[in-house]
Design a protein around this motif. Sequence first.
Motif, PDB file in Angstrom:
ATOM      1  N   GLN A 219       0.810  -1.211   0.000  1.00  0.00           N
ATOM      2  CA  GLN A 219       0.000   0.000   0.000  1.00  0.00           C
ATOM      3  C   GLN A 219       0.848   1.270   0.000  1.00  0.00           C
ATOM      4  N   SER A 220       2.135   1.131   0.294  1.00  0.00           N
ATOM      5  CA  SER A 220       3.017   2.306   0.274  1.00  0.00           C
ATOM      6  C   SER A 220       3.656   2.541  -1.096  1.00  0.00           C
ATOM      7  N   ILE A 221       3.470   1.617  -2.031  1.00  0.00           N
ATOM      8  CA  ILE A 221       4.035   1.779  -3.378  1.00  0.00           C
ATOM      9  C   ILE A 221       3.170   2.759  -4.174  1.00  0.00           C
ATOM     10  N   ASP A 222       3.796   3.710  -4.814  1.00  0.00           N
ATOM     11  CA  ASP A 222       3.086   4.728  -5.593  1.00  0.00           C
ATOM     12  C   ASP A 222       2.370   4.065  -6.774  1.00  0.00           C
ATOM     13  N   THR A 223       1.056   4.254  -6.839  1.00  0.00           N
ATOM     14  CA  THR A 223       0.276   3.628  -7.922  1.00  0.00           C
ATOM     15  C   THR A 223       0.649   4.176  -9.296  1.00  0.00           C
ATOM     16  N   SER A 224       1.230   5.379  -9.339  1.00  0.00           N
ATOM     17  CA  SER A 224       1.616   5.940 -10.638  1.00  0.00           C
ATOM     18  C   SER A 224       2.693   5.091 -11.312  1.00  0.00           C
ATOM     19  N   LEU A 225       3.481   4.369 -10.506  1.00  0.00           N
ATOM     20  CA  LEU A 225       4.499   3.499 -11.092  1.00  0.00           C
ATOM     21  C   LEU A 225       3.853   2.364 -11.877  1.00  0.00           C
ATOM     22  N   TYR A 226       2.758   1.818 -11.346  1.00  0.00           N
ATOM     23  CA  TYR A 226       2.048   0.755 -12.063  1.00  0.00           C
ATOM     24  C   TYR A 226       1.405   1.317 -13.331  1.00  0.00           C
ATOM     25  N   GLU A 227       0.854   2.527 -13.225  1.00  0.00           N
ATOM     26  CA  GLU A 227       0.219   3.124 -14.393  1.00  0.00           C
ATOM     27  C   GLU A 227       1.240   3.382 -15.495  1.00  0.00           C
ATOM     28  N   GLY A 247       9.734  -2.326  -4.783  1.00  0.00           N
ATOM     29  CA  GLY A 247       9.026  -1.498  -3.814  1.00  0.00           C
ATOM     30  C   GLY A 247       8.908  -2.146  -2.450  1.00  0.00           C
TER      31      GLY A 247
END
Length: 334
Positions: A219-227, A247
């Motif tokens: 939950q601390s990983i930035d979702t923008s990285l997945y996007e 991450g």
Amino acid sequence: MTVAIDRATGKRRGERTPRPGPLTRLKHTYQKYWYAYAMIAPVALVLGVLVLYPLVYGFYLSLTDADSLNSARTIGVNRIEATYTFIGLDNYADILWGDTAYDRFWSHFIWTIVWTAACVTLHYVIGLGLALLLNQRIRGRTLYRLVLVLPWAVPTFVTVFGWRFMLADTGLINSALDALHLPTPLWLEDTFWQRFAAIMVNTWCGVPFMMLSLLGGLQSIDTSLYEAAEMDGASAWQRFRFVTLPGLRSVSSTVVLLGVIWTFNQFAIIFLLFGGTAPDADILVTWAYYLGFGQQPRDFAQSAAYGMLLLSVLVVFTAFYRRWLNRDEPQLAN
């Protein structure tokens, strides 16, 4: 030849200032941080009493031939003084390469390594899989988290006794296997199945902690990285490999280290599951307990020596583990 002089100090430029002595540095440090020292003093005192003193005394006992026959004891109104003697490193020599070294130490050491590696691997793999599932937007996610954390919330002795009843010859597991016309193992009698059962029960107890820790890391990983990875055409496996795992690196390194330390010293599960009746399933810590408290005469010196060896193994492992984790940090910093 011209020597530049600093007019403010009267010293030659470039000349080193003499380093103050240790007492002076200690005095300056105390004057600057006296409040911090005052705050940590009670904690340091408690740790010294509860950790340092037993550790030093245990090391001293490991250098003697102390047992329940020559230690100080009171019988009725009579006080019998200790008569054990200092024998140096003889206990360590006997444990590591004595005539019965394999049966008394190395066989348990090998099994302890297998036990630790198997349990921590299962903890991490299953915990990571559950954390990935619970990190998805699914209905009832809160309920699933509550159910999956219950094995960790329930007291260990309750969990182990429940498994002991289910693993009995006429327990739930063998009854179900018998109903399916499958072989019914001797979970609590045969050495192989004792070890298998111990790993199974410890995995059941340890997965929830690993799952919660890794879920927090996810939950601390930035979702923008997945996007961004998805826009670049990365597959699900590539996103997991190049985004999720990096991450989770800091969280994973910590929980794996804690898992190794806790599992290596896991006393309760094996002792409660077999009650001291499965010597071949004993890991080092339960074997050390048997030597010190489960036989007559009780061998306090050998038990203390086992404790020192356990501590040494964990210290060496931790040092190499942290060094291995930090091997890429200089390149990352550059």
